[in-house]
Motif scaffolding. Structure first.
Motif, short mmCIF file in Angstrom:
data_model
loop_
_atom_site.label_atom_id
_atom_site.label_comp_id
_atom_site.label_asym_id
_atom_site.label_seq_id
_atom_site.Cartn_x
_atom_site.Cartn_y
_atom_site.Cartn_z
N VAL A 27 36.71 -28.29 5.85
CA VAL A 27 35.71 -29.14 5.18
C VAL A 27 34.95 -29.95 6.21
CG1 VAL A 27 35.37 -31.06 3.57
CG2 VAL A 27 37.01 -29.24 3.02
N LEU A 28 35.68 -30.52 7.17
CA LEU A 28 35.04 -31.30 8.23
C LEU A 28 34.10 -30.44 9.06
CD1 LEU A 28 34.73 -33.87 9.96
CD2 LEU A 28 36.76 -33.15 11.22
N LYS A 29 34.56 -29.26 9.45
CA LYS A 29 33.76 -28.37 10.28
C LYS A 29 32.48 -27.93 9.57
CE LYS A 29 32.53 -25.41 13.46
NZ LYS A 29 31.87 -25.89 14.70
N SER A 30 32.55 -27.71 8.27
CA SER A 30 31.40 -27.22 7.52
C SER A 30 30.37 -28.30 7.24
CB SER A 30 31.87 -26.59 6.20
OG SER A 30 32.48 -27.56 5.37
N GLY A 31 30.73 -29.56 7.41
CA GLY A 31 29.80 -30.65 7.14
C GLY A 31 28.71 -30.74 8.19
N GLU A 32 27.49 -31.09 7.77
CA GLU A 32 26.37 -31.20 8.70
C GLU A 32 26.51 -32.44 9.58
OE1 GLU A 32 22.71 -31.02 6.63
OE2 GLU A 32 23.05 -29.02 5.79
N ASP A 33 26.89 -33.56 9.00
CA ASP A 33 27.11 -34.80 9.75
C ASP A 33 28.61 -35.01 9.83
OD1 ASP A 33 27.39 -37.43 10.68
OD2 ASP A 33 25.56 -38.10 9.70
N LYS A 34 29.21 -34.58 10.92
CA LYS A 34 30.67 -34.56 11.01
C LYS A 34 31.28 -35.96 11.11
CE LYS A 34 30.89 -29.84 12.67
NZ LYS A 34 29.53 -29.59 12.15
N LEU A 35 30.61 -36.89 11.74
CA LEU A 35 31.14 -38.25 11.82
C LEU A 35 31.11 -38.92 10.45
CD1 LEU A 35 32.35 -40.33 13.72
CD2 LEU A 35 30.04 -41.20 14.15
N ALA A 36 30.03 -38.72 9.72
CA ALA A 36 29.96 -39.26 8.36
C ALA A 36 30.98 -38.59 7.46
CB ALA A 36 28.55 -39.07 7.79
N SER A 37 31.17 -37.30 7.64
CA SER A 37 32.17 -36.57 6.87
C SER A 37 33.57 -37.09 7.16
CB SER A 37 32.08 -35.07 7.19
OG SER A 37 33.02 -34.33 6.43
N ARG A 38 33.86 -37.33 8.45
CA ARG A 38 35.17 -37.86 8.84
C ARG A 38 35.39 -39.24 8.24
NH1 ARG A 38 39.71 -35.59 10.20
NH2 ARG A 38 40.36 -36.94 8.49
N ALA A 39 34.36 -40.07 8.25
CA ALA A 39 34.46 -41.41 7.67
C ALA A 39 34.75 -41.35 6.19
CB ALA A 39 33.16 -42.19 7.94
N LEU A 40 34.05 -40.48 5.48
CA LEU A 40 34.22 -40.38 4.03
C LEU A 40 35.60 -39.82 3.68
CD1 LEU A 40 32.94 -40.82 1.31
CD2 LEU A 40 31.83 -38.58 1.50
N ILE A 41 36.09 -38.86 4.46
CA ILE A 41 37.42 -38.29 4.24
C ILE A 41 38.49 -39.37 4.43
CG2 ILE A 41 39.15 -36.70 5.18
CD1 ILE A 41 36.84 -34.76 5.79
N ASP A 42 38.36 -40.15 5.51
CA ASP A 42 39.37 -41.18 5.80
C ASP A 42 39.34 -42.30 4.77
OD1 ASP A 42 40.11 -39.73 8.00
OD2 ASP A 42 38.79 -40.81 9.36
N LEU A 43 38.14 -42.76 4.41
CA LEU A 43 38.03 -43.81 3.39
C LEU A 43 38.62 -43.34 2.07
CD1 LEU A 43 34.48 -45.35 3.98
CD2 LEU A 43 36.67 -46.57 4.00
N SER A 44 38.37 -42.09 1.72
CA SER A 44 38.91 -41.54 0.47
C SER A 44 40.43 -41.53 0.49
CB SER A 44 38.37 -40.12 0.24
OG SER A 44 36.97 -40.11 0.16
N GLY A 45 41.00 -41.13 1.63
CA GLY A 45 42.46 -41.13 1.76
C GLY A 45 43.04 -42.52 1.60
N GLY A 46 42.36 -43.52 2.21
CA GLY A 46 42.83 -44.90 2.09
C GLY A 46 42.79 -45.39 0.66
N LEU A 53 37.94 -34.92 -2.09
CA LEU A 53 39.03 -33.96 -2.27
C LEU A 53 39.77 -33.73 -0.96
CD1 LEU A 53 40.58 -31.90 -3.97
CD2 LEU A 53 38.79 -30.22 -3.45
N ALA A 54 39.02 -33.61 0.15
CA ALA A 54 39.64 -33.42 1.45
C ALA A 54 40.47 -34.65 1.84
CB ALA A 54 38.58 -33.15 2.51
N GLY A 55 40.00 -35.84 1.49
CA GLY A 55 40.75 -37.06 1.78
C GLY A 55 42.09 -37.08 1.06
N ALA A 56 42.07 -36.70 -0.21
CA ALA A 56 43.33 -36.64 -0.98
C ALA A 56 44.26 -35.59 -0.41
CB ALA A 56 43.02 -36.34 -2.44
N MET A 57 43.70 -34.45 -0.02
CA MET A 57 44.52 -33.39 0.57
C MET A 57 45.09 -33.84 1.92
SD MET A 57 42.23 -30.01 -0.32
CE MET A 57 43.44 -28.89 0.38
N GLY A 58 44.31 -34.62 2.67
CA GLY A 58 44.80 -35.12 3.95
C GLY A 58 46.01 -36.03 3.78
N VAL A 59 45.99 -36.84 2.72
CA VAL A 59 47.14 -37.70 2.43
C VAL A 59 48.37 -36.85 2.14
CG1 VAL A 59 48.10 -39.35 0.77
CG2 VAL A 59 45.75 -39.62 1.60
#
Length: 276
Positions: free
Chosen positions: A22-41, A207-213
């Motif tokens: 999911v991270l790799k497929s995102g166009e803005d990878k830093l924004a994608s990483r931020a959203l994934i981590d915030l979602s997990g939190g 979804l990726a954030g929840a899966m990361g948890v």
């Protein structure tokens, strides 16, 4: 119990591969990483009201927070400059060796000949699958830094989950702190671009954030009952799933070296599962 821990690590690796795709497929990878981590939190936010703070493990958690920041930055840069099928094997290949050494010398875990053999097969297979992928010096450097960071936070979190009052207290608070601090910092870094990106891509990243948890939560639970040298390489079975995802979903090319590397990884995983 160790067999259950081993299976938890393999499941963790499979889920981890999906999150990184999911991270790799995102166009803005830093924004994608931020959203994934915030979602997990946010996913684990309710849990911190049911589990006590990780007293006795705050030092481990703070160290993990610092290392995770380096990990996320190097991971994003590696994915920006190289294919997932090239960078992912290197970053995950360096991790189990460093993590096993940390488990032995820092946590006092034991390592046996079968465990060392299984770890060697996994690591050799991972590096073999990356040969010939034309990694630039920058891509190789970021990938190795990512792998070293993985090893460092693995040792820190293994120590933290053992030092906390309960494994779940460390897991819940670690995900909450890491998600809010790092995810928030990365989101603020991207500014308006993060807001615009989140409006369009929030479903896949949440979804990726929840899966990361679930993925790393399984790993930390396994670390609470098993030795790091045996368990850490099992999570690197994620490379098998990552290669399949890269080939069939990200449309990256397959070759014989990747197949041979996959067979070695499978053999190493089986060896580790049977090791005593």
């Amino acid at each position: 119990m160790i067999e259950i821990a081993a299976l938890m690590m393999i499941a963790s690796g499979a889920i981890h591969a999906v999150v990184n795709a999911v991270l790799k497929s995102g166009e803005d990878k830093l924004a994608s990483r931020a959203l994934i981590d915030l979602s997990g939190g946010l996913v684990v936010l309710p849990a911190i009201f049911f589990f006590p703070p990780p007293h006795g493990a705050w030092g481990w958690l703070i160290g993990s927070l610092i290392v995770h920041a380096v990990y996320f930055l190097s991971l994003v840069r590696a994915f920006e400059v190289a294919d997932m099928s090239a960078s992912y094997p290197v970053m995950r290949g360096t991790a189990p060796v460093f993590a096993a050494m940390g488990g032995v010398f820092i946590l006092g875990d034991a390592i046996t000949v079968p465990v060392a053999a299984g770890m060697g097969l996994v690591t050799t297979g991972i590096f073999l699958s990356a040969i010939g992928r034309n990694l630039t010096p920058a891509a190789l450097g970021y990938s190795i830094l990512t792998g070293f960071s993985v090893a460092c936070y693995t040792v820190l979190d293994a120590g933290g989950v053992r030092a906390a009052p309960t494994p779940m207290s460390y897991i819940a608070w670690a995900f909450f702190v890491l998600g809010v601090v790092i995810g928030g910092a990365f989101g603020a870094w991207r500014g308006r671009a993060f807001v615009a990106y989140a409006r369009i891509n929030w479903r896949s990243c949440v979804l990726a954030g929840a899966m990361g948890v679930v993925s790393y939560g399984l790993a930390m639970l396994a670390f609470s009952v098993g030795d790091l040298p045996r368990l850490a390489p099992l999570r690197e079975s994620s490379i098998l799933f990552a290669l399949l995802i890269a080939i069939f979903f990200l449309r990256e090319k397959a070759d014989r070296l990747k197949i041979a590397g996959g067979m070695l990884i499978f053999g190493g995983v089986v060896t580790l599962l049977l090791a005593r």
